[in-house]
Design a protein around this motif. Structure first.
Motif, short mmCIF file in Angstrom:
data_model
loop_
_atom_site.label_atom_id
_atom_site.label_comp_id
_atom_site.label_asym_id
_atom_site.label_seq_id
_atom_site.Cartn_x
_atom_site.Cartn_y
_atom_site.Cartn_z
N ARG A 285 -41.93 -52.67 -18.48
CA ARG A 285 -42.99 -52.88 -19.47
C ARG A 285 -43.89 -54.02 -19.04
O ARG A 285 -43.43 -54.98 -18.42
CB ARG A 285 -42.39 -53.22 -20.83
CG ARG A 285 -41.51 -52.13 -21.36
CD ARG A 285 -40.95 -52.50 -22.70
NE ARG A 285 -40.17 -51.38 -23.19
CZ ARG A 285 -38.96 -51.50 -23.74
NH1 ARG A 285 -38.43 -52.70 -23.89
NH2 ARG A 285 -38.31 -50.44 -24.15
N GLY B 284 -52.81 -51.40 -21.23
CA GLY B 284 -52.37 -49.99 -21.23
C GLY B 284 -53.42 -49.12 -20.57
O GLY B 284 -54.33 -49.61 -19.89
N SER C 116 -55.99 -45.36 -20.86
CA SER C 116 -56.54 -44.32 -21.74
C SER C 116 -55.81 -43.01 -21.43
O SER C 116 -55.14 -42.88 -20.40
CB SER C 116 -58.03 -44.17 -21.46
OG SER C 116 -58.21 -43.58 -20.19
N LEU D 232 -53.92 -41.87 -18.07
CA LEU D 232 -52.50 -41.52 -18.04
C LEU D 232 -52.28 -40.20 -17.30
O LEU D 232 -51.29 -40.03 -16.62
CB LEU D 232 -51.95 -41.38 -19.47
CG LEU D 232 -51.60 -42.68 -20.19
CD1 LEU D 232 -51.16 -42.37 -21.62
CD2 LEU D 232 -50.51 -43.43 -19.45
N ARG E 173 -46.25 -44.40 -20.69
CA ARG E 173 -46.77 -44.30 -22.05
C ARG E 173 -47.26 -45.67 -22.50
O ARG E 173 -46.79 -46.71 -22.01
CB ARG E 173 -45.73 -43.74 -23.01
CG ARG E 173 -44.62 -44.71 -23.32
CD ARG E 173 -43.66 -44.15 -24.37
NE ARG E 173 -42.67 -45.18 -24.69
CZ ARG E 173 -42.77 -46.00 -25.73
NH1 ARG E 173 -43.81 -45.91 -26.55
NH2 ARG E 173 -41.85 -46.93 -25.94
N ASN E 174 -48.23 -45.63 -23.43
CA ASN E 174 -48.69 -46.87 -24.04
C ASN E 174 -47.72 -47.22 -25.16
O ASN E 174 -47.35 -46.35 -25.95
CB ASN E 174 -50.09 -46.69 -24.62
CG ASN E 174 -51.12 -46.55 -23.52
OD1 ASN E 174 -51.17 -47.34 -22.58
ND2 ASN E 174 -51.94 -45.52 -23.61
N ARG E 175 -47.32 -48.48 -25.23
CA ARG E 175 -46.41 -48.86 -26.29
C ARG E 175 -47.20 -49.21 -27.54
O ARG E 175 -48.31 -49.73 -27.45
CB ARG E 175 -45.59 -50.09 -25.87
CG ARG E 175 -44.55 -49.75 -24.81
CD ARG E 175 -43.60 -50.89 -24.61
NE ARG E 175 -44.31 -52.09 -24.18
CZ ARG E 175 -43.96 -53.32 -24.53
NH1 ARG E 175 -42.94 -53.50 -25.34
NH2 ARG E 175 -44.63 -54.35 -24.09
N GLY F 236 -48.34 -52.58 -27.72
CA GLY F 236 -49.28 -52.96 -26.67
C GLY F 236 -48.59 -53.00 -25.33
O GLY F 236 -47.38 -53.20 -25.24
N LEU G 128 -48.15 -51.27 -21.23
CA LEU G 128 -47.76 -49.98 -20.67
C LEU G 128 -46.26 -49.99 -20.40
O LEU G 128 -45.70 -51.03 -20.05
CB LEU G 128 -48.52 -49.75 -19.36
CG LEU G 128 -48.43 -48.37 -18.74
CD1 LEU G 128 -49.22 -47.37 -19.57
CD2 LEU G 128 -48.97 -48.39 -17.31
#
Lengths: 240, 315
Positions: free
Chosen positions: B243, B248, B250, B254, B296-298, B301, B303
């Motif tokens: 992490r 992150g 878009s 992704l 994935r974006n958390r 906030g 990645l």
């Protein structure tokens, strides 16, 4: 460095030979060039060199053969220059007796640092067998492979080492059952990473003990020698 | 196979008996009930149809399975050429296609490897020549440009190798591997933490997996300021999460970050640069090890990169 170390650069590319020679001379070494294995042998016959920088891809002979042949007659340290993306060449190169390996294209400062590190490790060790140039080394229940940054336990499980753990363990294995002061360990381990900031030796030792599953409170492998430094307490063997 | 032949034989005999009974009934008048004969005949026909269908579709299912495998591993073993003629033909065509794809891939990666390999000598010469440039500012810029070229050469070769070369696999202590990669990053002054010990053992190549995790952690540090690494075991798989605390990506990004030479726009600055091959190399390596990698974006906030690998011995 009162007397400048003499370096022999063996590369079939005339420009690289000349440029590297100039670069090394600018940084306080004496440097000469040789374009192939025959010319290298002739130079080594005529004069003493402290280190050979050997290109792996020579035209007439394979650099590996040249290195193997050199090993049978001399203990002069060798740094291999080779193409990137050839991991097999790397391990073979080190197994047949090269002391280190730098991939082209290299950062000149990186080569300089490696040359100095190898000279520091090998000077004063005369013609003693240099474990870093040989095959796998056994200590306690572990096998150390100097060509890859990992150790293997009795069950065959591969345990990866960080760069600083690798250098520290190598220093211990090159001096088994000898007390090494923190300053000496620092000198032996400050290797080629030009910009790396160094952890204290104490911290490095404690991390290495964790990797070796050596109990920090009652260590069996790396012993703390009060007010002197550290010592690798186990027996070290090189299987034939 | 022999079981199937046996079943067909038995069915054939039943057919013959049913037929004989039927004929007897026709020639010798009553007492046999036609419903029984018909149902025996019906059951036999259905069974035969079912078995024949299975015999034909089994190789087809094999073909479908092989196509799925090929998507993951170009070096999968060729299909056995068995079954009815049509299925044999299809299997042979499939095997020929696999050979052609493999030849194409190795030609492409071979070309890339050859070009990057041959660039090494001139770039080495150039790098040594640059040392003679007197103008400090110009020299620094030239060294910077050459460093980017060296990175491209390195990544190009790594990419070619991640597709083409099968390094020997061994049993690896995953905690130790992650610890060594994180320690190296910390020694380089990066904000990297490793949480949780998984005691996971995986089958793999140390150097390839080291490269793979280094890429992911370097990305997290370059784009997200830091890397928070954890490893847990879930069933027969080890799951590594990395992490960061960055912005992150878009949805569009992704979907594209695994494509070769794709670069996230903001990264085209000199400071973070990159060749756009890092994640492609990572994915190739993970897939070679029978694993998957996803992003994935958390919600909080940043990645999260998730890599999962099968545990050794779990088959």
């Amino acid at each position: 460095m009162t007397v400048p170390s003499r370096i022999l650069v063996v590369d079939d590319d005339a420009d690289i030979r000349t440029l590297l020679g100039e670069y090394l001379r600018r940084h306080g070494f004496q440097a000469e060039g040789a374009c192939d294995g025959a010319s290298m042998r002739e130079r080594l016959h005529r004069a003493e060199f402290d280190l050979v920088v050997l290109d792996l891809t020579l035209p007439l002979e394979d650099g590996l053969d040249v290195c193997r042949d050199l090993r049978t007659r001399s203990d002069v340290p060798v740094i291999m220059l080779t193409a990137r993306g050839a991991p097999i060449d790397r391990s073979v190169g080190l197994e047949i007796g090269a002391d280190d390996y730098v991939a082209k294209p290299f950062e000149p400062r990186e080569l300089l640092a490696r040359i100095r590190a190898v000279l520091r490790r090998t000077t004063g060790k005369a013609s003693a067998v240099r474990p870093e140039a040989t095959r796998h080394i056994r200590f306690a229940a572990w096998t150390f492979d100097p060509t890859a940054r990992h150790i293997v336990n009795a069950a065959g499980v591969i345990v990866a080492l960080s760069g600083s753990e690798f250098r520290l363990l190598r220093a211990f294995l090159e001096h088994p059952r000898q007390v090494l002061s923190r300053d000496r360990l620092l000198a032996l381990t400050s290797g080629s990473d030009v910009d790396a900031f160094d952890r204290s030796i104490d911290l490095q030792v404690s991390r290495l003990r964790q990797k070796l599953r050596d109990d920090a409170k009652a260590p069996l492998l790396i012993k703390t020698i009060r007010s002197e430094g550290y010592m690798l307490a186990c027996h070290v063997t090189e299987p034939a | 196979m022999t079981v199937r032949v046996f079943v067909i034989l038995v069915l054939g005999i039943l057919f013959a008996i049913a037929g004989t009974l039927h004929a007897t009934a026709i020639f010798h008048g009553p007492p046999f009930r036609p419903t029984l004969q018909l149902s025996v005949l019906g059951i036999c026909t259905l069974s035969l149809a079912f078995i024949t269908a299975r015999m034909v579709t089994r190789p087809l299912r094999g073909l479908a399975g092989a196509a799925t495998r090929l998507g993951r591993d170009i070096d999968a073993a060729p299909l056995p050429v068995t079954g009815p003629t049509e299925v044999k033909d299809a299997s042979m065509a499939f095997n020929a296609m696999q050979r052609r794809i493999r030849a194409n891939v190795s030609e492409r990666t071979g070309m890339l490897a050859a070009i990057t390999h041959d660039l090494q000598t001139p770039v080495t010469r150039l790098r040594l020549r640059v040392e003679k440039v007197e103008d400090d500012d110009l020299r620094a810029r030239l060294i910077g440009d050459l460093a980017s070229m060296s990175d491209m050469i390195r990544d190009g070769l790594e990419w070619a190798r991640s597709i083409d070369v099968a390094e020997p696999f061994g049993r690896l202590d995953l905690d130790a591997l992650l610890d060594s990669v994180c320690s190296d990053a910390q020694d380089a002054g990066h904000d990297v933490v490793l949480r949780e010990e998984s005691a996971a053992i995986v089958l793999g190549s140390v150097s390839a997996l080291r490269r793979c995790f280094t890429n992911v952690i370097d990305n997290a540090v370059a784009y997200g300021g830091r890397a928070d690494v954890s490893c847990v075991v879930d069933g027969a798989r080890a799951i590594v999460r990395v992490r960061d605390s960055g912005p992150g990506l878009s949805d569009h990004q992704l979907g594209s970050v695994f494509d070769p030479f794709y670069r996230v726009e903001a990264s085209r600055s000199r400071a973070t640069g990159g060749t756009g091959l890092g994640l492609t190399i990572t994915r190739n390596i993970v897939v070679r090890h029978g694993g998957t990698v996803s992003l994935r974006n958390r919600a909080e906030g940043g990645l999260e990169v998730t890599l999962d690998l099968p545990l050794a011995g779990a088959e």
